[in-house]
Design a protein around this motif. Structure first.
Motif, PDB file in Angstrom:
ATOM      1  N   GLN A  43     -68.567 -12.462  41.856  1.00  0.00           N
ATOM      2  CA  GLN A  43     -69.685 -12.763  40.955  1.00  0.00           C
ATOM      3  C   GLN A  43     -70.954 -12.062  41.421  1.00  0.00           C
ATOM      4  N   ALA A  44     -71.205 -12.051  42.732  1.00  0.00           N
ATOM      5  CA  ALA A  44     -72.388 -11.367  43.256  1.00  0.00           C
ATOM      6  C   ALA A  44     -72.306  -9.872  42.992  1.00  0.00           C
ATOM      7  N   ARG A  46     -70.665  -8.433  40.523  1.00  0.00           N
ATOM      8  CA  ARG A  46     -70.854  -8.224  39.081  1.00  0.00           C
ATOM      9  C   ARG A  46     -72.344  -8.256  38.734  1.00  0.00           C
ATOM     10  N   THR A  47     -73.074  -9.166  39.362  1.00  0.00           N
ATOM     11  CA  THR A  47     -74.514  -9.236  39.133  1.00  0.00           C
ATOM     12  C   THR A  47     -75.196  -7.961  39.620  1.00  0.00           C
ATOM     13  N   ALA A  50     -74.513  -5.186  37.146  1.00  0.00           N
ATOM     14  CA  ALA A  50     -75.341  -5.323  35.941  1.00  0.00           C
ATOM     15  C   ALA A  50     -76.769  -4.875  36.218  1.00  0.00           C
ATOM     16  N   LEU A  51     -77.290  -5.228  37.390  1.00  0.00           N
ATOM     17  CA  LEU A  51     -78.640  -4.807  37.761  1.00  0.00           C
ATOM     18  C   LEU A  51     -78.711  -3.287  37.903  1.00  0.00           C
TER      19      LEU A  51
END
Length: 150
Positions: A43-44, A46-47, A50-51
């Motif tokens: 999840q980290a 993926r974030t 996205a950033l």
């Protein structure tokens, strides 16, 4: 209670099954913890992706702006203080410290105030006084008269 415990018969199969359940718990708990940690890492990441994608989109839009000649001219004027031939530029350097800089003052009152003078008559007097004032007219190109010799 003793009668109940006495009536309870534990077979070897039940003991082996309870031992396997306890052993399975000890084996699976760290695995489940590792699984949860990996899910958090995914999840980290993926974030972070996205950033990074949003930063890439911003950089691409900036690159497209820099392909516009008008934008380049504007940036050269603002950042490098370039001018077109024949232009005059005035730079104002604000050298006051921040404590002495003019700051916006808040309204003195929320009520509507009235002036105690008649502004129209003051305007007429000011215009009349300005028109009646003596103005020294400079003479351009005419030399000063020679002073008499002693």
């Amino acid at each position: 209670m003793r009668e109940w415990l006495g009536g309870l018969r534990i077979s070897g199969f039940v003991v082996i099954m309870l031992g396997l359940v306890v052993l399975g718990t000890f084996v699976l708990v760290p695995t489940v913890g590792t699984y949860m940690d990996q899910r958090q890492q995914i999840q980290a990441l993926r974030t972070a992706v996205a950033l990074s994608e949003s930063e890439v989109a911003d950089l691409q839009s900036q690159r497209e702006r820099w392909s516009d000649p008008a934008y380049i001219t504007t940036q050269a004027r603002e950042r490098l203080f370039y001018t077109m031939p024949g232009e005059v530029v005035y730079l104002i350097d604000d050298d006051l410290p921040a404590s002495e800089a003019l700051q916006e003052q808040q309204d003195v009152s929320q009520d509507v105030g009235q002036t105690r003078t008649d502004w129209m008559s003051q305007l007429v007097r000011s215009v009349a006084a300005a028109g009646a004032a003596q103005v020294a007219v400079p003479t351009l190109g005419v030399p000063d008269p020679p002073s008499p010799a002693p």
